[in-house]
Enzyme design. Sequence first.
Site, PDB file in Angstrom:
ATOM      1  N   THR A   1       0.842  -1.200   0.000  1.00  0.00           N
ATOM      2  CA  THR A   1       0.000   0.000   0.000  1.00  0.00           C
ATOM      3  C   THR A   1       0.871   1.243   0.000  1.00  0.00           C
ATOM      4  OG1 THR A   1      -1.820   1.142   1.117  1.00  0.00           O
ATOM      5  CG2 THR A   1      -0.156   0.169   2.543  1.00  0.00           C
TER       6      THR A   1
ATOM      7  N   HIS B   1      -1.865   5.998   6.435  1.00  0.00           N
ATOM      8  CA  HIS B   1      -2.793   5.670   7.529  1.00  0.00           C
ATOM      9  C   HIS B   1      -2.848   4.157   7.735  1.00  0.00           C
ATOM     10  CE1 HIS B   1      -4.669   9.579   8.252  1.00  0.00           C
ATOM     11  NE2 HIS B   1      -4.595   9.773   6.955  1.00  0.00           N
ATOM     12  N   LYS B   2      -2.954   3.434   6.604  1.00  0.00           N
ATOM     13  CA  LYS B   2      -3.033   1.971   6.714  1.00  0.00           C
ATOM     14  C   LYS B   2      -1.752   1.422   7.325  1.00  0.00           C
ATOM     15  CE  LYS B   2      -6.035   0.719   2.841  1.00  0.00           C
ATOM     16  NZ  LYS B   2      -6.087  -0.109   1.622  1.00  0.00           N
TER      17      LYS B   2
ATOM     18  N   ASP C   1      -7.531  -5.163   0.969  1.00  0.00           N
ATOM     19  CA  ASP C   1      -8.504  -4.393   0.195  1.00  0.00           C
ATOM     20  C   ASP C   1      -9.737  -4.259   1.080  1.00  0.00           C
ATOM     21  OD1 ASP C   1      -8.815  -3.131  -2.472  1.00  0.00           O
ATOM     22  OD2 ASP C   1     -10.664  -4.297  -2.437  1.00  0.00           O
TER      23      ASP C   1
HETATM   24  P1  IMP Z   1      -8.629   0.186  -0.398  1.00  0.00           P
HETATM   25  O1  IMP Z   1      -8.879  -0.223  -1.824  1.00  0.00           O
HETATM   26  O2  IMP Z   1      -8.416  -0.949   0.520  1.00  0.00           O
HETATM   27  O3  IMP Z   1      -7.582   1.239  -0.273  1.00  0.00           O
HETATM   28  O4  IMP Z   1      -9.947   0.858   0.161  1.00  0.00           O
HETATM   29  C1  IMP Z   1     -10.907   1.421  -0.676  1.00  0.00           C
HETATM   30  C2  IMP Z   1     -11.481   2.685  -0.087  1.00  0.00           C
HETATM   31  O5  IMP Z   1     -12.209   2.354   1.085  1.00  0.00           O
HETATM   32  C3  IMP Z   1     -10.465   3.740   0.337  1.00  0.00           C
HETATM   33  O6  IMP Z   1     -10.176   4.610  -0.692  1.00  0.00           O
HETATM   34  C4  IMP Z   1     -11.223   4.472   1.423  1.00  0.00           C
HETATM   35  O7  IMP Z   1     -12.064   5.434   0.873  1.00  0.00           O
HETATM   36  C5  IMP Z   1     -12.085   3.374   2.011  1.00  0.00           C
HETATM   37  N1  IMP Z   1     -11.478   2.845   3.245  1.00  0.00           N
HETATM   38  C6  IMP Z   1     -10.622   1.800   3.363  1.00  0.00           C
HETATM   39  N2  IMP Z   1     -10.321   1.608   4.656  1.00  0.00           N
HETATM   40  C7  IMP Z   1     -10.989   2.561   5.349  1.00  0.00           C
HETATM   41  C8  IMP Z   1     -11.064   2.877   6.725  1.00  0.00           C
HETATM   42  O8  IMP Z   1     -10.437   2.267   7.610  1.00  0.00           O
HETATM   43  N3  IMP Z   1     -11.862   3.901   7.050  1.00  0.00           N
HETATM   44  C9  IMP Z   1     -12.568   4.621   6.118  1.00  0.00           C
HETATM   45  N4  IMP Z   1     -12.517   4.375   4.824  1.00  0.00           N
HETATM   46  C10 IMP Z   1     -11.729   3.344   4.439  1.00  0.00           C
END
Ligand code: IMP
Length: 193
Positions: free
Chosen positions: A7, A11-12, A68
């Site tokens: 990633t 934050h993650k 994800d």
């Molecule tokens: P990703 O593909 O795992 O990065 O997550 C997809 C989308 O979900 C991100 O762009 C965020 O908008 C949302 N997201 C993922 N994790 C969180 C979280 O812990 N809190 C709030 N939104 C999140």
Amino acid sequence: MELIFATNNAHKISEVAATLDSRYHIVTLKECGITEDIPETHPTIEGNASQKSHYIYERTHRNCFADDTGLEVMALDGAPGVRSARYAGDRHDFDANNRLLLKNMEGKTDRRARFRTVISLILDGEEHLFEGVVEGRIIDHEVGTGGFGYDPMFVPDGYDRTFAEMTADEKNAISHRGRAVKKLAAYLQSIEK
Ligand code: IMP
């Protein structure tokens, strides 16, 4: 033990580092020289997690994991779901996504939603999946400045504050990602790597 985390989201990285035992050293994409966007083209959360970890493994042949996440809103038939990052377009713009979600939730009485994370770990060339879910509801305005993404609108069940109003530790203790990472940590511990 070193694990590459697929990633670029700081934050993650801090959420996951806070939950994993300090024996596991998280290596960032930047540290291993991967600067391009990793493709996420699968129609499922599991598929995207797996696609991201395989992408990194094929390039590095090192132990790695990817997560994800999707926000699944009942009144929107599970949207934004796997499209959570690109809900309002391809720019991955948190503010635009939040505004669109608020608009699409106008007038909805069923506010139930859940965050679902899948982590794909590739360890010694073998894949393992871990899932974490947190149930809650979407409120009708944004509150709080912590966290990221949809956090200012999501209130987990049993609480009256959004994730964005919680400390990082509070969010991690009950969040989708926190729960998935705990399963990953328990697995790593069980095989005593
Ligand atoms: P990703 O593909 O795992 O990065 O997550 C997809 C989308 O979900 C991100 O762009 C965020 O908008 C949302 N997201 C993922 N994790 C969180 C979280 O812990 N809190 C709030 N939104 C999140």
